[in-house]
Design an enzyme around this catalytic site. Structure first.
Site, short mmCIF file in Angstrom:
data_model
loop_
_atom_site.label_atom_id
_atom_site.label_comp_id
_atom_site.label_asym_id
_atom_site.label_seq_id
_atom_site.Cartn_x
_atom_site.Cartn_y
_atom_site.Cartn_z
N CYS A 68 -3.04 -9.91 -8.96
CA CYS A 68 -2.82 -9.54 -7.56
C CYS A 68 -4.14 -9.23 -6.85
CB CYS A 68 -1.88 -8.33 -7.53
SG CYS A 68 -1.71 -7.54 -5.92
N CYS A 71 -4.30 -5.82 -5.16
CA CYS A 71 -4.38 -4.78 -6.20
C CYS A 71 -5.82 -4.62 -6.68
CB CYS A 71 -3.50 -5.15 -7.39
SG CYS A 71 -1.74 -5.25 -7.04
#
Length: 146
Positions: A68, A71
């Protein structure tokens, strides 16, 4: 002031710490490691419940995954937030790919998602990447009523 139960980030032993001495740091009575290290701990099936349910400290969990982009972008901000929020709030990270059961238990649908827990109960949730100052402000507000 009362004593608080603080779970050791190294061995998950519950330690009784006077509330007035939280800022002094302290070490685990079992393993001797520091109770507060100034950075998020990695949470998984072996230590999640101890930190989420046994500790008197609120637990701010970053649900994330290695693939991600947002993230990975938020990782340094979350790391920096730990230095501002400890010892009043414990910060931890759960890799949703490695810990599917924990992510499922908290119904994580998008990442990154921050979840504030206290004694196993969810008290706040925020999805999306945030800078350090926003993480700190959000966490302090979420924990203010405890």
């Amino acid at each position: 002031m009362a004593d608080l139960i603080v779970v050791c980030p190294s061995c998950t032993t519950s330690n009784r710490v006077p509330q007035t001495r939280l800022g002094a740091g302290g070490t685990c009575g079992r393993c001797g490691n520091a109770l507060f290290e100034g950075h998020p701990i990695t949470l998984g099936s072996l230590n999640f419940n101890a930190h989420a349910m046994k500790s008197d400290l609120p637990l701010l969990v970053d649900f994330w995954a290695t693939w991600c982009g947002p993230c990975r972008q938020m990782t340094p901000a979350f790391e920096a937030a730990a230095a501002s929020l400890e010892p009043l709030i414990r910060l931890g990270k759960v890799d949703t790919e490695a810990e599917l059961n924990i992510a499922s238990r908290y119904d994580i649908r998008s990442i990154p998602t921050l979840v504030m827990l206290h004694k196993g109960r969810e008290i706040a949730r925020q999805s999306g990447a945030m800078p350090t100052n926003a993480i700190v402000a959000w966490a302090r507000q979420a924990a203010a009523g405890l």
